[in-house]
Design a protein around this motif. Structure first.
Motif, PDB file in Angstrom:
ATOM      1  N   ILE B 205      13.409 -56.289 -32.258  1.00  0.00           N
ATOM      2  CA  ILE B 205      14.510 -55.886 -31.387  1.00  0.00           C
ATOM      3  C   ILE B 205      14.050 -54.605 -30.742  1.00  0.00           C
ATOM      4  O   ILE B 205      13.756 -53.635 -31.446  1.00  0.00           O
ATOM      5  N   PRO B 206      13.967 -54.509 -29.429  1.00  0.00           N
ATOM      6  CA  PRO B 206      14.285 -55.570 -28.471  1.00  0.00           C
ATOM      7  C   PRO B 206      13.213 -56.664 -28.341  1.00  0.00           C
ATOM      8  O   PRO B 206      12.071 -56.439 -28.714  1.00  0.00           O
ATOM      9  N   GLN B 207      13.656 -57.842 -27.888  1.00  0.00           N
ATOM     10  CA  GLN B 207      12.759 -58.996 -27.801  1.00  0.00           C
ATOM     11  C   GLN B 207      12.936 -59.692 -26.461  1.00  0.00           C
ATOM     12  O   GLN B 207      13.927 -59.483 -25.755  1.00  0.00           O
ATOM     13  N   SER B 212      15.232 -65.644 -28.984  1.00  0.00           N
ATOM     14  CA  SER B 212      16.598 -65.798 -29.497  1.00  0.00           C
ATOM     15  C   SER B 212      17.192 -67.117 -29.012  1.00  0.00           C
ATOM     16  O   SER B 212      17.920 -67.783 -29.754  1.00  0.00           O
ATOM     17  N   ASN B 224      16.180 -59.821 -37.411  1.00  0.00           N
ATOM     18  CA  ASN B 224      15.816 -58.737 -36.499  1.00  0.00           C
ATOM     19  C   ASN B 224      15.091 -57.607 -37.201  1.00  0.00           C
ATOM     20  O   ASN B 224      15.561 -57.101 -38.215  1.00  0.00           O
ATOM     21  N   TYR B 226      13.725 -53.752 -36.144  1.00  0.00           N
ATOM     22  CA  TYR B 226      13.896 -52.815 -35.037  1.00  0.00           C
ATOM     23  C   TYR B 226      12.623 -52.042 -34.755  1.00  0.00           C
ATOM     24  O   TYR B 226      12.039 -51.434 -35.645  1.00  0.00           O
ATOM     25  N   GLY B 477      18.571 -57.179 -26.998  1.00  0.00           N
ATOM     26  CA  GLY B 477      18.819 -56.622 -28.324  1.00  0.00           C
ATOM     27  C   GLY B 477      18.478 -55.150 -28.311  1.00  0.00           C
ATOM     28  O   GLY B 477      17.513 -54.731 -27.674  1.00  0.00           O
ATOM     29  N   GLN B 478      19.281 -54.350 -28.980  1.00  0.00           N
ATOM     30  CA  GLN B 478      19.056 -52.910 -29.055  1.00  0.00           C
ATOM     31  C   GLN B 478      19.871 -52.376 -30.223  1.00  0.00           C
ATOM     32  O   GLN B 478      20.801 -53.049 -30.677  1.00  0.00           O
TER      33      GLN B 478
END
Lengths: 476, 515
Positions: B205-207, B212, B224, B226, B477-478
């Motif tokens: 994440i992010p991806q 996803s 996930n 990070y 994603g974050q």
């Protein structure tokens, strides 16, 4: 021990094809020939794929000129290319982001091409309207079909999703269904009636599925693969009524609509449905598939196909759209091939004369092939084959002698695979065994492509005749 | 409406509801005008398909397309054009294709051109070689499912050269329809199990939201891990361990996906990091999926691309003979930017033969990858060599493209970091910046009130006011409570400058407006 030992059960359930053993054997034989090993033949004739170019048919000049000009636009300054080629390439590049065939397109395809495909569909269907919003250009029709199947097949449901499919059936589709966690419900086509689809068989199939699965869709191939049968309007109406009554989603694979021989005419499911009027025309849910891989173009390698959705729930269509977004977009050259297929040169265009000549030549070659194959195959003891009405293949039945069937059992092979393997080893001809397509118990067939050069067909039939005569002697 | 009728409606509504609950098809409604229920509805359709999202082509892009249409119809807007800085499409933004590649592909498409003097000899030789490996000497014939054999051999040799001699077996090479096809196929292959034994797949994440989307469609568990924004999006093994340990409680983690250089973050992992990831995968028995499509897009000083395969082999047989790895490459990025050809390959290391057989079955369903894309991949792995007629031009085009990207990466980082409320990590590689934005509380509230993610709200406003289309960080994603956007560095330098200034202006105005 491998991490990957455990894999998806859906993938494991996909039937391993008999054909893959034959293909492997062919690779070995080809290698032997390359090494100079002596064989009763100089090269292998591979007619196991519906691939006209592999069979020696030439691509259409207009198509390839436009593709080349799109790929390398400097060619448009070249006066050697006809004016209509250059104009078409210009127009197509205008629709590409950055005027390059290397960019992605919009999810459903380049809008101008999608529009022109919908206009083609409408023309083909005598004016039945076609909405570009319902059309998705894809990386081949099988890719599109597997996306739609993905929406239909619910692998998490209590009951496995069932899809009615013909027996015999194009094997890639059945594999696709299995790979998604669905189950194939075969309905037997009637060999005695030239592989007609009889609605009683559909009923029978549904009943035999009983409560074991949840049938959601009915898949038809017209013109048929491997059968070569072209459905009558009446039969198509029966299918539509059946789908409506039994609440089935209709999947119409019509990629061979450009391959018609003899008397019958192709009419699309969409057209028949529309002509049946409401309520059927407004309610039966249909997805029809077409492709640039067959017909006169035969551009299998470019991967250009489309699906048109009819009467779908708008909420579902939204999800289908989102599903397609994750695929990025269909290859641009494949999309261009679809544009050229649906909008060929017209009388008066500079390229028309040559285009017409080339397509007429292909047509007459294939017509000759169809006749010759019918004659020769039916003249042989132990063979019977209905006339090929459409499609890319002949699917003769071999009446194998009991001894041969016995021998096959002893070596642990399906009888028709046994025949095909011997045909490959002794005559250098690769065909596809009937057991891969599904056939009535105790019957045996094989499939071979007839979209090939006439010389190649004649050589093929010559070898087949010699081999078969010997085979029947040996196993009588 | 009188009492009787409303009861009737209620009854019908109830009976249809219970039919749905029982999982049975709805009964055909009576003939008084109520429409017949569809076979395929949002209730009967495959539920996992409903979970699929792909932000790169999501709602903001659809709005951008609408705006383009409105502009073309003459509607007045505060901007003259819509700029699609949402998608990694280099040609769309004006990057030029490599001449040699297009020449060879044109010759392959229409071999009569072989007699045309405008084409150099080496292009012609290449075209002939490619055509000889195609059925019927045509790009229009199907190839084998695994891809044209001679192309796979060339890919293997390229990998060997790239990796300083580490051997590569062409049988381990699978040509694919873009890298996405290979990635999705591998995931299809390995996702299995029920309940707590359901396959879990680790992704950064992010991806890149293909991951996803594919995991959602397959009903796999997304695990996930990070990336560390403070440390330039680096990967901490402790974070991998944390994510894995937690995931083991509710699923069966079997694979680890890593994108290097990263998308959307652009980070280029250090060699040490790659070794650590390999050791982690070995220890925890995870299948490693290395997405390396941006391998030529490395800009920052001190950064270098290290292929997972090379590092794996340099770690010795304890790892090189056991760790199962798939690495992915594509013709869509780097200096080629040929997204529309859908060319790609994957190399699979240490896969069981039985599993390979299953993979082969799965691949056969899509018949074969587009042959022009395979031909293009052949050229990418086999470019013009010194001494050949096309060499000089090829090198100068490739250098120009890559150095322009490096310049734009630097420019982007610099300009965005001058803006208060925007913090942009160095764009070490790939094609994107993924800056962190501060969104005022007021704006967050307004966004929440209209049911939008705050960064989507921000990006939509930016689109409507400036015509610039970006993708909100929520699509990738974050960390909770942080907001980002992804913007490509692809527009030509002059346009990019203007773009960055507009972003700056907008951000200041937005912050002011919601203060």
């Amino acid at each position: 021990m491998s991490v990957l030992q455990e894999i998806s059960s859906n993938v494991k359930n996909m039937k391993q094809l008999e054909y893959s053993d034959l293909a492997r054997r062919m690779t070995q034989i080809k290698e032997d020939l390359r090494q100079g090993v002596e064989k009763p033949f100089k090269e292998v004739i591979d007619v196991s794929w519906g691939d006209p170019h592999r069979g020696g048919m030439k691509p259409l000049t207009f198509v390839r000129q436009v593709l080349a000009a799109c790929v390398y636009p400097q060619l448009m300054n070249d006066n050697k290319l006809p004016v209509d080629v250059r104009q078409r390439a210009q127009k197509l590049l205008d629709g590409c982001a950055g005027r390059s065939v290397g960019s992605y397109s919009a999810t459903q395809g380049i809008p101008e091409i999608v529009q022109r495909v919908s206009e083609f569909i409408s023309r083909r269907d005598g004016g039945v309207p076609s909405n570009p919003e319902n059309i998705f250009l894809c990386c081949g029709s099988q890719w599109a079909l597997s996306r739609i199947l993905n929406v239909l097949v619910n692998a998490e449901a209590a009951f496995t999703t069932g899809v009615l499919a013909p027996a015999p059936c194009y094997r890639t589709t059945t594999l696709s269904i299995e790979g998604l966690g669905g189950v194939v419900i075969p309905y037997y086509l009637s060999e005695e009636q030239g592989w007609e689809l009889q609605v009683e068989e559909l009923q029978q199939a549904l009943e035999s599925a009983g409560g074991a699965c949840n049938p959601i869709a009915l898949y038809v191939i017209n013109p048929g693969n491997p059968t070569g049968h072209v459905q009558s309007r009446k039969s198509m109406q029966e299918v539509i009524r059946f789908a409506s009554e039994k609440r089935l989603f209709l999947l119409a694979d019509e990629v061979y609509q450009g391959c018609i021989y003899g008397e019958k005419e192709f009419v699309s499911y969409k057209r028949v449905l529309a002509e049946m009027g409401p309520p059927l025309s407004d309610t039966v849910e249909l997805a029809s598939f077409h492709s640039a891989s067959k017909g006169f173009m035969g551009e299998c390698g470019l991967r250009g196909g489309y699906v048109e959705l009819v009467n779908l729930d708008p909420a579902v269509k939204k999800y289908i759209y989102t599903l397609f977004t994750a695929d990025s977009s269909a290859p641009l050259l494949g999309q261009i091939a679809l544009d050229l297929m649906t909008n060929p040169p017209l009388p008066g265009d500079p390229s028309y004369f040559q285009f017409d000549q080339e397509t007429q030549h292909i047509k007459s070659t294939v017509d000759k092939n169809v006749k010759k194959a019918f004659e020769v195959v039916n003249s042989l003891q132990g063979f019977s084959c209905p006339a090929v009405e459409g499609g890319a293949f002949a699917f003769p039945r071999i009446h194998l002698p009991a001894k041969a069937i016995q021998k096959a059992k002893e070596v642990g092979m399906q009888p028709d695979t046994f025949y095909c393997l011997k045909l490959l080893e002794e005559a250098g001809v690769l065909v596809s065994p009937g057991s891969d397509f599904g056939q009535k118990e105790g019957t045996f067939h094989f499939r071979f492509c007839i979209l090939i050069l006439h010389d190649v067909l004649e050589e093929l039939l010559r070898r087949l005749t010699l081999f078969h005569t010997q085979f029947m002697k040996d196993f009588s | 409406m009188n009492h009787g009728t409303s009861l009737l409606w209620k009854q019908r509504a109830l009976s249809s509801l219970s039919a749905t609950r029982r999982g049975l098809p709805k009964e055909k409604m009576s003939e008084n005008g109520m429409s017949r229920a569809k076979v395929l509805t949002i209730d009967t359709m495959n539920p996992t398909v409903k979970k699929v999202e792909y932000a790169v082509r999501g709602p903001i892009v659809q709005r951008a397309v609408e705006l383009e249409r409105e502009l073309s119809e003459g509607m007045k807007k505060p901007f003259a054009e819509v700029i699609k800085a949402n998608i990694g499409d280099a040609h769309a933004m004006g990057q030029q294709p490599i001449t040699f590649f297009r020449q060879v592909l044109a010759l392959c498409s229409y071999p009569e051109l072989l007699s045309d003097s405008i084409f150099p000899e080496d292009a012609k030789n290449r075209a002939c070689r490619i055509l000889n490996s195609c059925g019927g000497n045509s790009l229009g014939a199907y190839s084998a499912s695994q891809g044209i054999e001679s192309v796979r051999q060339d890919v293997a040799r390229y990998i060997e050269r790239r990796d300083g001699g580490v051997p590569c077996d062409p049988d381990n090479i699978y040509l694919t329809t873009g890298a996405s096809d290979g990635i999705v196929t591998m995931l299809k292959l390995l996702v299995c199990g029920e309940g707590a034994a359901r396959t879990g797949v680790m992704i950064s994440i992010p991806q890149y939201p293909l991951y996803s989307a594919a995991l959602a469609e397959l009903g796999a568990v997304q695990i996930n891990y990070y990336l560390n924004e403070e440390k330039c999006w680096s990967l901490d093994i402790s974070e991998l361990q944390r994510a894995l340990n937690e995931a083991r409680r509710y699923c069966n983690p079997r694979a680890l996906c890593i994108i290097n250089p990263g998308n959307p973050t652009g980070q280029v992992q250090s060699r040490q990091c790659i070794e650590d990831v390999i050791r982690f995968a070995a220890k925890e028995r995870l299948f490693l999926m290395a997405d390396e499509v941006y391998q030529d897009n490395v800009y920052a000083e001190g950064c270098q691309f290290h292929s997972f395969k090379k590092v794996l082999f340099e770690m010795g047989p304890e790892y090189s003979e056991t760790v199962e790895l798939a690495s992915f490459h594509s013709t869509s990025k780097c200096y080629m930017g040929e997204c529309g050809f859908r060319g790609g390959y994957m190399e699979i290391i240490n896969m069981d033969d039985e599993v390979k057989a299953q993979l082969t079955k799965l691949l056969s369903v899509r018949l074969c990858p587009p042959v022009p894309g395979q031909a293009l991949m052949d050229l990418v792995v086999n470019p013009p060599q010194p001494g050949e007629p096309s060499y000089e031009r090829f090198i100068s085009e490739r250098t120009a493209t890559l150095s322009a990207l490096a310049e734009k990466a630097k420019l982007t980082e610099q300009v965005l970091n001058t803006v208060e409320g925007i913090r942009c990590n160095p764009v070490q590689g790939a094609m994107y910046s993924f800056p962190r934005i501060t969104i005022p509380e007021k704006a967050i509230k307004e966004a929440t009130d209209v049911g939008q993610q705050p960064d989507m709200f921000y990006c939509m406003k930016m689109l409507e006011e400036t015509g610039i289309c970006l993708v909100p960080g929520s699509g990738f994603g974050q960390k909770d409570g942080t907001y980002h956007f992804r913007m490509t560095i692809l527009p030509p330098k002059d346009k990019l400058k203007i773009l960055l200034n507009k972003v700056q202006e907008f951000h200041q105005k937005f912050t002011q407006q919601y203060s």
